[in-house]
Design a protein around this motif. Structure first.
Motif, mmCIF file in Angstrom:
data_model
loop_
_atom_site.group_PDB
_atom_site.id
_atom_site.type_symbol
_atom_site.label_atom_id
_atom_site.label_comp_id
_atom_site.label_asym_id
_atom_site.label_seq_id
_atom_site.Cartn_x
_atom_site.Cartn_y
_atom_site.Cartn_z
ATOM 1 N N ARG A 124 15.591 4.516 11.334
ATOM 2 C CA ARG A 124 14.739 5.570 11.899
ATOM 3 C C ARG A 124 15.483 6.401 12.944
ATOM 4 O O ARG A 124 15.290 7.609 13.039
ATOM 5 C CB ARG A 124 13.509 4.944 12.549
ATOM 6 N N VAL A 125 16.298 5.717 13.764
ATOM 7 C CA VAL A 125 17.008 6.405 14.842
ATOM 8 C C VAL A 125 18.215 7.176 14.297
ATOM 9 O O VAL A 125 18.617 8.192 14.851
ATOM 10 C CB VAL A 125 17.431 5.383 15.929
ATOM 11 N N GLY A 126 18.721 6.681 13.177
ATOM 12 C CA GLY A 126 19.863 7.370 12.574
ATOM 13 C C GLY A 126 21.204 6.916 13.123
ATOM 14 O O GLY A 126 22.137 7.702 13.208
ATOM 15 N N ILE A 127 21.298 5.645 13.545
ATOM 16 C CA ILE A 127 22.604 5.091 13.934
ATOM 17 C C ILE A 127 22.846 3.836 13.095
ATOM 18 O O ILE A 127 21.925 3.328 12.446
ATOM 19 C CB ILE A 127 22.678 4.755 15.453
ATOM 20 N N THR B 154 20.392 9.484 21.625
ATOM 21 C CA THR B 154 20.070 8.157 21.089
ATOM 22 C C THR B 154 18.852 7.584 21.810
ATOM 23 O O THR B 154 17.921 7.058 21.187
ATOM 24 C CB THR B 154 21.269 7.197 21.267
ATOM 25 N N LEU B 155 18.868 7.722 23.148
ATOM 26 C CA LEU B 155 17.760 7.215 23.959
ATOM 27 C C LEU B 155 16.460 7.914 23.563
ATOM 28 O O LEU B 155 15.405 7.266 23.400
ATOM 29 C CB LEU B 155 18.085 7.457 25.444
ATOM 30 N N ASP B 156 16.580 9.214 23.376
ATOM 31 C CA ASP B 156 15.455 10.036 22.959
ATOM 32 C C ASP B 156 14.856 9.507 21.648
ATOM 33 O O ASP B 156 13.640 9.261 21.542
ATOM 34 C CB ASP B 156 15.974 11.479 22.783
ATOM 35 N N ALA B 157 15.743 9.283 20.664
ATOM 36 C CA ALA B 157 15.276 8.824 19.350
ATOM 37 C C ALA B 157 14.658 7.433 19.418
ATOM 38 O O ALA B 157 13.623 7.169 18.803
ATOM 39 C CB ALA B 157 16.432 8.835 18.371
ATOM 40 N N ILE B 158 15.274 6.541 20.205
ATOM 41 C CA ILE B 158 14.753 5.171 20.314
ATOM 42 C C ILE B 158 13.365 5.189 20.962
ATOM 43 O O ILE B 158 12.421 4.546 20.475
ATOM 44 C CB ILE B 158 15.730 4.268 21.109
ATOM 45 N N CYS B 159 13.243 5.951 22.076
ATOM 46 C CA CYS B 159 11.962 6.030 22.763
ATOM 47 C C CYS B 159 10.884 6.629 21.848
ATOM 48 O O CYS B 159 9.723 6.203 21.864
ATOM 49 C CB CYS B 159 12.088 6.857 24.038
ATOM 50 N N ARG B 160 11.298 7.601 21.047
ATOM 51 C CA ARG B 160 10.337 8.225 20.134
ATOM 52 C C ARG B 160 9.862 7.223 19.092
ATOM 53 O O ARG B 160 8.680 7.061 18.854
ATOM 54 C CB ARG B 160 11.007 9.437 19.469
ATOM 55 N N PRO C 240 12.078 5.253 28.696
ATOM 56 C CA PRO C 240 13.419 4.670 28.914
ATOM 57 C C PRO C 240 13.371 3.420 29.787
ATOM 58 O O PRO C 240 14.106 2.463 29.560
ATOM 59 C CB PRO C 240 14.186 5.804 29.593
ATOM 60 N N GLY C 241 12.486 3.427 30.773
ATOM 61 C CA GLY C 241 12.361 2.280 31.671
ATOM 62 C C GLY C 241 11.893 1.017 30.963
ATOM 63 O O GLY C 241 12.088 -0.092 31.472
#
Lengths: 210, 72
Positions: free
Chosen positions: B24-27, B47-53, B59-60
């Protein structure tokens, strides 16, 4: 594909050459050590041929034909000869010469060892690693060491020989100094090593950035 | 480093597998695994953006500053 094939040929050729040099170096090391030990045990049987560079003064004049219409008078003021013993070489000199060569060969062993490790990491396809920076640093240090060792051994030998030489009609001179080329090339390699190390660290950082 | 990655906790809460999140994140799985085990040196905002989404979190929730020797 073609370029990678060509690259592997270059690597293989270099590897073969380095391996050959490696063997030659060890053969030289063993042979000179055996010769030295045997001359230490039986000095009367040892036949060393040692030549040392010796500078002397000379005043020979002549003409240099620069072109068909131009001649110039010239003088040769200094010349370099090779001192060679006609009978047995004093053991002290043999030992001195052996130690100088031993240091030089060992420094070459260090350089070749590191080069072989570097080329093998290139063969695996991962040359931009921190270890290669460290290996380059070793090579640079060894090259500087070669220059210093050369000076450290040749200066006392030259002084010793020229001050004790007595050949009628010839006035001997001596010149002392450090071979700047070794130092310069060594420093160049050290700088490259540092750049390489920083580059490898940056790559590592980049790879671990997700 | 005293930044702790709590990705596994969040993944367990959302009942999402490593394979699914990576997709889903694309990594790659390998990179996500590096991140999850805390071996990563840095994380891109993308990456952080995609994971959080994908995990629907902040992020916290996945990054935490762990104090050393009890000092804040």
């Amino acid at each position: 594909m073609n370029s990678s094939n060509r690259k592997s040929v270059v690597i293989t050729t270099t590897e073969v050459l380095l391996n050959l040099l490696w063997i030659v170096l060890w053969v030289i090391l063993v042979l000179m050590t055996v010769a030295f030990i045997s001359s230490a045990i039986q000095p009367e049987r040892a036949h060393w041929v040692l030549t040392f560079p010796i500078l002397f003064e000379l005043t020979e004049t002549g003409v240099l034909h620069v072109s068909e219409t131009m001649d110039r008078k010239v003088t040769i003021r200094r010349a370099e000869g090779r001192l060679r013993f006609q009978d047995r070489v004093p053991f002290g000199l043999v030992a001195y010469n052996y130690s100088a060569n031993l240091v030089a060969v060992l420094l070459n062993v260090v350089i070749l060892f590191m080069l072989r490790r570097m080329i093998s990491s290139l063969g695996v396809g991962n040359p931009f690693i921190r270890e290669n920076g460290i290996r380059l640093r070793w090579i640079g240090t060894a090259v500087i060491g070669l220059g210093l060792a050369k000076a450290a051994f040749s200066i006392p030998a030259t002084l010793f020989l020229t001050t004790r030489l007595d050949i009628p009609g010839i006035h001997f001179k001596y010149r002392v100094g450090i071979d700047g080329e070794y130092i310069l090339i060594g420093l160049l390699i050290l700088v490259l090593a540092e750049i390489f190390r920083v580059g490898a660290e940056m790559r590592e950082e980049q790879e671990l950035t997700i | 480093m005293s930044i702790r990655v709590n990705l596994d906790v969040m993944m367990a809460r959302r009942k999402m597998s490593l394979t699914e999140l990576a997709e889903r994140v694309g990594i790659t799985m390998a990179n996500l695994s590096i991140l999850k085990t805390g071996k990563a040196r840095a994380i891109r905002f993308s990456t952080l953006d995609a994971i959080c989404r994908e995990l629907d979190c902040q992020p916290g929730d996945i990054l935490e500053f762990a104090s050393i020797n009890g000092q804040e």
